[in-house]
Design a protein around this motif. Structure first.
Motif, PDB file in Angstrom:
ATOM      1  N   ARG A  42      93.204  23.300  36.470  1.00  0.00           N
ATOM      2  CA  ARG A  42      93.061  23.004  37.890  1.00  0.00           C
ATOM      3  C   ARG A  42      94.361  23.215  38.663  1.00  0.00           C
ATOM      4  O   ARG A  42      94.340  23.346  39.870  1.00  0.00           O
ATOM      5  CB  ARG A  42      92.594  21.569  38.079  1.00  0.00           C
ATOM      6  N   ILE A  46     100.193  29.027  47.562  1.00  0.00           N
ATOM      7  CA  ILE A  46     100.288  27.743  46.867  1.00  0.00           C
ATOM      8  C   ILE A  46     101.273  26.824  47.575  1.00  0.00           C
ATOM      9  O   ILE A  46     101.026  25.626  47.767  1.00  0.00           O
ATOM     10  CB  ILE A  46     100.710  27.970  45.401  1.00  0.00           C
ATOM     11  N   PHE A  62     100.377  23.327  49.220  1.00  0.00           N
ATOM     12  CA  PHE A  62     101.013  22.093  48.766  1.00  0.00           C
ATOM     13  C   PHE A  62     101.616  21.329  49.937  1.00  0.00           C
ATOM     14  O   PHE A  62     101.587  20.100  49.976  1.00  0.00           O
ATOM     15  CB  PHE A  62     102.093  22.433  47.733  1.00  0.00           C
ATOM     16  N   ALA A  81      98.525  20.623  44.298  1.00  0.00           N
ATOM     17  CA  ALA A  81      98.427  22.016  43.896  1.00  0.00           C
ATOM     18  C   ALA A  81      97.143  22.254  43.127  1.00  0.00           C
ATOM     19  O   ALA A  81      97.020  23.238  42.416  1.00  0.00           O
ATOM     20  CB  ALA A  81      99.626  22.413  43.048  1.00  0.00           C
ATOM     21  N   ASP A 140      90.875  22.371  42.988  1.00  0.00           N
ATOM     22  CA  ASP A 140      89.643  21.653  43.338  1.00  0.00           C
ATOM     23  C   ASP A 140      89.763  20.929  44.669  1.00  0.00           C
ATOM     24  O   ASP A 140      88.751  20.590  45.285  1.00  0.00           O
ATOM     25  CB  ASP A 140      89.296  20.633  42.253  1.00  0.00           C
ATOM     26  N   ALA A 147      91.029  22.166  47.318  1.00  0.00           N
ATOM     27  CA  ALA A 147      90.718  23.106  48.404  1.00  0.00           C
ATOM     28  C   ALA A 147      89.248  23.480  48.292  1.00  0.00           C
ATOM     29  O   ALA A 147      88.894  24.601  47.930  1.00  0.00           O
ATOM     30  CB  ALA A 147      91.608  24.333  48.298  1.00  0.00           C
ATOM     31  N   SER A 148      88.391  22.514  48.570  1.00  0.00           N
ATOM     32  CA  SER A 148      86.955  22.779  48.396  1.00  0.00           C
ATOM     33  C   SER A 148      86.215  22.391  49.665  1.00  0.00           C
ATOM     34  O   SER A 148      85.228  21.687  49.634  1.00  0.00           O
ATOM     35  CB  SER A 148      86.408  21.986  47.221  1.00  0.00           C
ATOM     36  N   LEU A 149      86.739  22.857  50.777  1.00  0.00           N
ATOM     37  CA  LEU A 149      86.101  22.489  52.052  1.00  0.00           C
ATOM     38  C   LEU A 149      84.994  23.465  52.439  1.00  0.00           C
ATOM     39  O   LEU A 149      84.275  23.234  53.389  1.00  0.00           O
ATOM     40  CB  LEU A 149      87.145  22.461  53.170  1.00  0.00           C
ATOM     41  N   MET A 150      84.885  24.561  51.713  1.00  0.00           N
ATOM     42  CA  MET A 150      83.900  25.576  52.100  1.00  0.00           C
ATOM     43  C   MET A 150      82.514  25.232  51.577  1.00  0.00           C
ATOM     44  O   MET A 150      81.885  25.978  50.846  1.00  0.00           O
ATOM     45  CB  MET A 150      84.325  26.935  51.541  1.00  0.00           C
ATOM     46  N   LYS A 151      82.056  24.040  51.941  1.00  0.00           N
ATOM     47  CA  LYS A 151      80.700  23.652  51.547  1.00  0.00           C
ATOM     48  C   LYS A 151      80.228  22.625  52.530  1.00  0.00           C
ATOM     49  O   LYS A 151      80.991  22.130  53.342  1.00  0.00           O
ATOM     50  CB  LYS A 151      80.712  23.085  50.135  1.00  0.00           C
TER      51      LYS A 151
END
Lengths: 280, 631, 99
Positions: C25, C79, C83, C89, C92, C94-98
């Motif tokens: 991750r 990165i 950060f 870093a 997981d 960066a998972s706003l595209m949902k």
């Protein structure tokens, strides 16, 4: 040994080198994946890359072998280490999986892909090795240069454009636009006075103690450590070492020693490690 | 000479434009501009009439081609005017009676603030009607037809501050629209049948088409005529149209609008002659309407509505005559002209009575008015004698001819139609005598209105009485003038054709029977209203009387059958739309929505999940490659 | 020894790198795994060059290196800025595209 034979067999030395260094490469690759700390992963990867450089040399790619060491191991891996340090060298990665089924799917895909790839290579009839002797006859670097500046000249130019784009992209990504006027030193000091905060410079670490390392907090007169003396970055990372207990211990030992000299009470067994040092 | 024809229409059209666009500056002189321009049109009409009289009988058709309106290959519509004997008759009637009504309105509308606009609408009405009768093709006729509808809407609803007037205007417009649909369908049928809609080619080639097609065209034309001429079943708007100012009623009922349907049928005579079934329907509609209107006229206490019923009945006579074919065309038009005189006179008289009685319309509040308004009494009385067919006056000649023609149809139909016409004549005598007696004879019955103003009946000013006198003269002498030496017959015969038919009974017997009917009708009315005092409040009356007061339930019928039926149809269509159509649409949408909701879970936002998919895909590609190589 | 064993080694390294990308991750480690995959490819190219007896394979490997360098520069910049904004870093986070 005739050149024909050299094409599809290798010397015993090279075979020995392959088996030893190949094992090292695989171990390096595995530890890149499974090491908890990013620093260890980076070092393992550097090892694998050096092994690969040796393999390049063994395969007649002298230029690439040197470039692999200079550019990859020397520049890119150092860039990696630099970012690791920036992000936090001790931040350990939890290996606990958070996405349900991700690990199993990844292993299934990995094993399946690897098996298929190996099967594909085994299936192909790769017995005929021409060897690089002929191609390297006028020198490896000269041969590459002749190809790059004739046959691959357009690709070469385009990679140049790619590199410039990448450099600009990196600058755009990391550059922070200042949206307000920076405050002058005078304004900052006035602000400090108005807030009634700590006015003089912050105390240096290790004051009143026998340590001057930056990660050791200075002690206040009553012997407790002052967090102000340690850099904020280290405090945030939790890398501050506390030696206040030692100082208090030393003090107690000193008192006991003076009692002894005055013969007031029987000597208690000293259980402090640094009693001799304190007596000097 | 031909170039004058366009000026006939242009004069009132100019008047309408000037008056409606001119604004307040013209408020003071607006009524005179309108009257002047309509009179100008009448003068042009007279000039053209004199010119026509000077020509040979075969040479009396003038054509003026103004410009080509729709120049499309295979579809050519021209703005062309045709002036022949039939059009000429209408032009003189429209502009002549129309001008008199203009003059009368100057007095009648004297105190109305929106007078200028009123005269603008009147001129527009005349222009549209003239365009209708002068058009040389059905499409241009349709333009005039719609113009008449628009102008009647504007005029009936002229006192738009009264909700009843606004509703009546809407009703007239909507009912007319049903008829207009018939005319447009008829025009389309003509175009597909003959490839044109100009009068000349259509009417001269009418016999080339199949009889079924001609019957269809004829029935559609009849529907159009029913709408404009207020024939059963599209009669319901006429009574409510009385909400307009009285001169408008006179204009609609005498000179314009309702005569348009008769004109259409007579003009399309060639089509009807070739379609006997359509003709039969026309006569049936005419006979039913003449009785319907007469019965309604008997029961109304509102003087204008009683006259409206009479109009419906008299137009029924004309339609009946027009349906008889060449036997009746001439007499239909002749009755139309004489009716134009006496009905206009009667309406203007009624307007004069209302003018003197504070706009009271209930005849039970009149009585004994002959002493107070002698000129009105005499002119109204002459109109009354004319309409009931008193021997020697206009109505006698024209109505008698129609009854004769109905018998001359021959066979059972002839007997039935003739009897209807005779009964109608008797009822006409009854209700008109009733109107006469209740208004001008007996005791005075008026009372103060709600504001306490006692009406002071008085004679109307000269500007109103002069048109009434002129019309009364027409009512008295027109019929005789037309009939002596069969002048009117010879005048119109080249256009409409004429045949005598074979009457089972002689003309003298018919005239005698008509006289008997006339005496019976007058006698009953005298017994009921002349000998006994008229109650101020209407008695409950028999079932028929009550039905007739409600216009023989025409509105109830329309409401139950058309409005309710339409509502039910709409409701069931809405139900089908909601359940079936929307069900399919929404079901599909919901299905896809649910599927997407499930598929959406694959998109969890984690880059590594997507990477697994990619890696799996790559593995599958390698597998596929190997498989293909193995095969 | 047949030089084809180098290819087996390259396939193995590539698979290890790919699995690492899927498992780890930490964005930096993921990046390192990608580098590992690229290097495995380079090895394969060099071996192919030896197999065919010309230098084209080495040229491709050379271009791969250039591309990898450019990729590392941009990737590490991403990165770093990630950060800075999220103080993490982890890929997981960066998972706003949902939804």
């Amino acid at each position: 040994m005739s050149p024909q034979l050299a094409a599809y067999t290798t010397s015993t030395g090279e075979a020995f080198q392959f088996w030893v260094l190949g094992t090292v490469a695989v171990i390096g690759a595995l530890s890149t994946v499974f090491m908890k700390k990013a620093v260890h992963s980076a070092l393992s990867l550097a090892g694998t890359m050096i092994v690969l450089a040796v393999f390049y040399l063994a395969n007649g790619a002298y230029f690439l072998g040197i470039v692999q060491i200079v550019v990859y191991t020397g520049a890119i891996m150092m860039l990696f280490l630099f970012v690791v340090m920036l992000v936090g060298v001790t931040a350990a990665d939890s290996l606990k999986e958070t996405i349900k089924g991700q690990r199993w799917l990844a292993l299934l895909c990995g094993v399946g892909f690897g098996v298929l790839l190996l099967a594909g290579i085994a299936n192909a009839s790769l017995k005929d090795f021409a060897g690089t002797g002929q191609a390297n006859a006028n020198g490896n670097v000269q041969g590459l240069a002749a190809l790059i500046f004739t046959k691959y000249v357009f690709a070469f130019e385009i990679t140049g454009a790619l590199l410039i784009t990448a450099a600009i992209g990196a600058m755009v990504l990391t550059h922070r636009e200042r949206t307000e006027r920076p405050r002058t030193q005078r304004e900052l000091s006035e602000q400090r006075v108005r807030d009634g905060k700590h006015l003089p410079p912050l105390p240096a670490p290790g004051v009143y103690a026998r340590h001057n390392a930056v990660d050791i907090a200075g002690l206040l007169p009553d012997g407790t450590p002052s967090e102000l003396t340690v850099s904020k970055t280290l405090r945030d990372r939790g890398q501050m070492r506390d030696v206040s207990a030692e100082a208090l211990g030393d003090l107690r030992a000193l008192e006991q020693r003076s009692e002894e000299r005055l013969e007031r009470t029987p000597v208690e067994p000293a259980h402090f490690k640094r009693s001799e040092e304190a007596s000097k | 000479m031909e170039n004058l024809i366009a000026l006939l229409i242009a004069a009132p059209l100019l008047g309408a434009a000037v008056l409606l666009v001119g604004g307040r500056r013209l408020d003071a002189v607006g009524q005179w501009i309108g009257t002047l321009l309509s009179t100008t049109s009448f003068v042009f009409g007279v000039i053209l009439f004199v010119d026509l009289l000077g020509r040979n009988t075969d040479d009396r058709t003038l054509i003026q081609h103004l410009y080509t309106w729709v120049p499309v290959a295979g579809f050519q519509a021209d703005v062309t005017f045709r002036l022949d004997q039939l059009s000429m008759t209408f032009v003189l009637l429209i502009t002549g009676v129309g001008s008199l009504i203009h003059l009368y309105s100057v007095g009648y509308m004297e105190h109305d603030e929106r007078r200028r606009r009123f005269f603008g609408y009147l001129n527009l009405f005349l222009a549209a009607m003239l365009l209708l009768v002068l058009a040389d093709n059905y499409l241009l006729l349709y333009v005039g037809w719609e113009g008449v509808g628009l102008a009647s809407y504007l005029l009936i609803g002229f006192w738009q501050h009264k909700p009843s007037a606004a509703t009546a205007a809407k009703k007239a417009f909507l009912v007319n629209r049903v008829g207009d649909m018939g005319l447009s369908i008829a025009i389309m049928l003509m175009f597909t049948t003959f490839g044109t809609f100009a009068f000349g080619p259509v009417l001269s080639h009418a016999t080339d088409a199949s009889e079924g097609r001609l019957t269809a065209i004829g029935l559609m034309l009849l529907l159009a005529a029913c709408g404009k001429s207020a024939q059963v079943p599209l009669q319901s708007w006429l009574g409510d149209a009385m909400e307009g100012p009285t001169p408008v009623s006179a204009l609609i009922h005498a000179a314009t609008m309702v005569t348009a349907g008769v004109y259409l049928i007579v003009r399309s005579g060639a089509i009807f002659n070739a379609a006997p079934d359509a003709q039969l329907v026309v006569t049936v509609v005419g006979a039913v309407t003449l009785l319907f209107g007469a019965i309604v006229g008997c029961a109304k206490d509102d003087i204008k509505k009683a006259l409206a019923g009479s109009t419906m009945s008299q137009i029924g006579y004309m339609v009946l005559a027009a349906g008889l074919g060449p036997i009746g065309y001439v007499f239909a038009i002749m009755h139309l002209v004489t009716h134009g005189f006496f009905k206009a006179g009667l309406f203007l008289g009624a307007g004069s009575v209302m003018h003197g009685m504070n706009d009271e319309v209930d005849m039970r509040r009149y009585g004994g008015l002959r002493k107070y308004m002698p000129v009105t009494f005499i002119t109204f009385g002459l109109g009354y004698l004319a309409i009931i067919g008193f021997p020697g006056l206009s109505g006698f000649f024209s109505k008698d001819k129609i009854i004769e023609a109905a018998f001359a149809k021959g066979g059972t139909e002839g007997w039935i139609l003739g009897t209807c016409a005779l009964v109608g004549a008797a009822i006409t005598a009854f209700y008109m005598t009733r109107v006469m007696l209740m208004t001008f004879f007996g005791e005075k019955r008026w009372q103060p209105d709600e504001h306490g103003h006692e009406p002071h009946p008085h004679e109307s000013p000269k500007v109103m009485t002069i048109p009434m006198i002129v019309l009364a003269v027409g009512s008295v002498f027109a019929g005789g003038f037309f009939s002596i030496g069969d002048r009117f017959l010879h005048w119109l015969e080249p256009i409409t054709g004429h045949s005598e038919g074979d009457s089972p009974i002689s003309a003298g017997v018919v005239t005698g029977a008509t006289m008997v009917c006339l005496i019976i009708g007058v006698g009953i009315a005298y017994l009921q209203y002349g000998r006994r005092p008229v109650p101020a409040v209407a008695p409950r009356g028999s079932l028929l009387t009550r039905a007739a007061r409600r216009d023989l339930l025409q509105d109830d019928f329309n409401h139950v059958v058309l409005v309710r039926g339409g509502e039910h149809l709409t409701r069931s269509l809405v139900y089908v739309d909601h359940t079936l159509v929307d069900g399919v649409v929404n079901g599909t949408a919901a299905g896809f929505g649910g599927l997407s909701g499930r598929l959406r879970k694959l998109q969890n936002g984690y880059a590594r999940s997507y990477a697994v998919s990619m890696f799996g895909g790559a593995a599958l590609l390698v597998a596929a490659t190997l498989l293909m190589r193995a095969v | 020894m047949n030089p084809v064993y180098y290819l087996y080694l390259a396939a193995l390294l590539f698979t290890i790198g790919a699995t690492g990308v899927l498992i780890r991750r930490n964005a930096i480690v993921v990046f390192m795994c990608i580098e590992l995959m690229l290097n495995a490819c380079n090895l394969a190219f060099v071996v192919f060059s030896r197999m065919h007896g010309n230098l084209d394979g080495q040229i491709i490997a050379f271009f791969t290196m250039v591309v990898a360098a450019a990729e590392v520069v941009v990737g590490l910049a991403i990165i770093v800025s990630l950060f800075r904004t999220r103080h993490s870093a982890s890929v997981d986070d960066a998972s706003l595209m949902k939804l």
